[in-house]
Design an enzyme around this catalytic site. Structure first.
Site, PDB file in Angstrom:
ATOM      1  CB  SER A  61      -1.072   0.042   1.141  1.00 22.91           C
ATOM      2  OG  SER A  61      -0.271  -0.303   2.587  1.00 22.91           O
ATOM      3  CG  ASP A  99       2.562  -6.805   1.233  1.00 22.88           C
ATOM      4  OD1 ASP A  99       2.243  -8.001   1.679  1.00 22.88           O
ATOM      5  OD2 ASP A  99       1.672  -5.875   1.295  1.00 22.88           O
ATOM      6  CE  LYS A 122       0.069  -8.383   3.867  1.00 22.84           C
ATOM      7  NZ  LYS A 122      -0.696  -7.950   2.478  1.00 22.84           N
ATOM      8  CD  GLU A 129      -2.681  -8.705  -2.479  1.00 21.73           C
ATOM      9  OE1 GLU A 129      -3.504  -8.772  -3.443  1.00 21.73           O
ATOM     10  OE2 GLU A 129      -2.264  -7.630  -1.798  1.00 21.73           O
ATOM     11  CD  GLU A 173      -7.526  -5.192   2.356  1.00 20.57           C
ATOM     12  OE1 GLU A 173      -6.501  -5.768   1.877  1.00 20.57           O
ATOM     13  OE2 GLU A 173      -7.802  -4.066   1.960  1.00 20.57           O
TER      14      GLU A 173
HETATM   15  O1  KIV Z   1      -0.175  -3.406   1.810  1.00 13.78           O
HETATM   16  C1  KIV Z   1      -0.993  -3.205   2.981  1.00 13.78           C
HETATM   17  O2  KIV Z   1      -0.851  -2.139   3.579  1.00 13.78           O
HETATM   18  C2  KIV Z   1      -1.822  -4.384   3.288  1.00 13.78           C
HETATM   19  C3  KIV Z   1      -2.558  -4.276   4.525  1.00 13.78           C
HETATM   20  C4  KIV Z   1      -3.873  -3.703   3.854  1.00 13.78           C
HETATM   21  C5  KIV Z   1      -2.939  -5.506   5.304  1.00 13.78           C
HETATM   22  O3  KIV Z   1      -1.748  -5.555   2.690  1.00 13.78           O
END
Ligand code: KIV
Length: 283
Positions: free
Chosen positions: A50, A88, A118, A120, A187
């Protein structure tokens, strides 16, 4: 001589062990100073993709490159001493195959020294999650609204509003848990569905727009600080940092225009005898 003991950093297994013990507190973090502040209060900090939207002005998370995640990941691991830092994996860096995911995840871990990554996806990512965890990469999964799939989903849409969609999401949650993920972000889904998933799987769920019954919560830091111009319904502003920044900058601009800043206490004096009688204004 005393040597200060280093702070022990929270690990992915520590987070996994928190299920049913205490609520997991987490936020996104993108830079060192805010990470240092959040470190005292959060169990983990997510360097979320994000950051592409929040920090860099992209419309979606899709354009974010791996290098940008690494750059912000390094800032956050420098700023935070205690919280687990999760970075991420951006769109295009892990979906192709488990070996590609491993190569890129290894680069993220080597260069940022984060404690986990992380990614998805639910069932479709199970094989990759297993491949990564078996090779030393702790994985946090992310299901429900997965912003990297925005073009397939047709927008940032709440998932699982129809009961007929619940089984697929429950299967996703079970698949990532069985594959070895140490926790999973849920989410934008109805509270009842998130509660069912939380009850059914052995790993902690971390909710964002998923109601009160998850094992933990996460928000985008800028959203909860009151700094983001537009926020989803599930965000609560715990601060008004945007108006505080506006007020500070307005005050600065007024002071510069009025000649009231810098004042004498903000200026450097010269060294030695020349000092006497020389005012800054004559230099
Ligand atoms: O990228 C991000 O900020 C996220 C959160 C919304 C969990 O994946």
């Amino acid at each position: 001589m005393s040597v200060q003991a280093p702070v022990r950093r929270i690990t992915a297994p520590d987070i996994a062990a928190m299920k049913g013990v205490e609520p997991i507190v987490s936020l996104t973090a993108y830079h060192a100073h805010t990470a240092a502040i959040a470190d005292a209060h959060c169990h983990f900090l997510l360097v979320g993709d994000s950051l592409g939207m929040v920090m860099h002005g992209f419309e979606t998370t899709l354009p974010v490159p791996l290098e940008l995640m690494i750059m912000h990941g390094r800032a956050v691991t420098r700023g935070a001493q205690r919280a687990l830092v999760v970075v991420d994996m951006p769109f295009g860096s892990y979906e192709e195959s488990p070996p590609v995911a491993f190569r890129n995840a290894a680069q993220v871990i080597k260069q940022t020294q984060c404690g986990a990554i992380k990614l998805e996806g639910g069932r479709r990512m199970a094989e990759t999650i297993r491949y990564l965890t078996e090779r030393g990469v702790p994985v946090m999964a992310h299901i429900g609204l997965t912003p990297q799939s925005i073009n397939v989903m047709g927008g940032f849409k709440v998932q699982g509003r129809e009961k007929s969609q619940w089984k697929a999401l429950e299967d996703d949650a079970r698949a990532v848990a069985e594959a070895g993920a140490f926790s999973v972000v849920l989410e934008a889904m109805p509270e009842e569905l998130a509660a069912r998933i939380t009850k059914k799987i052995p790993i902690p769920t971390v909710g964002i727009g998923a109601g009160r019954h998850c094992d933990g919560q996460i928000l985008v830091m800028e959203d909860m600080l009151g700094l983001s111009p537009r926020v989803p319904k599930f965000v609560k502003a715990f601060g008004e940092v945007g108006s505080a920044i506006d007020g500070a900058i307005r005050g600065y601009a007024q002071a510069v225009k009025a000649g009231a800043f810098p004042a004498p206490e903000h200026t450097y004096a010269m060294k030695g005898p020349e000092k006497a009688g020389k005012s800054r204004k004559t230099v």
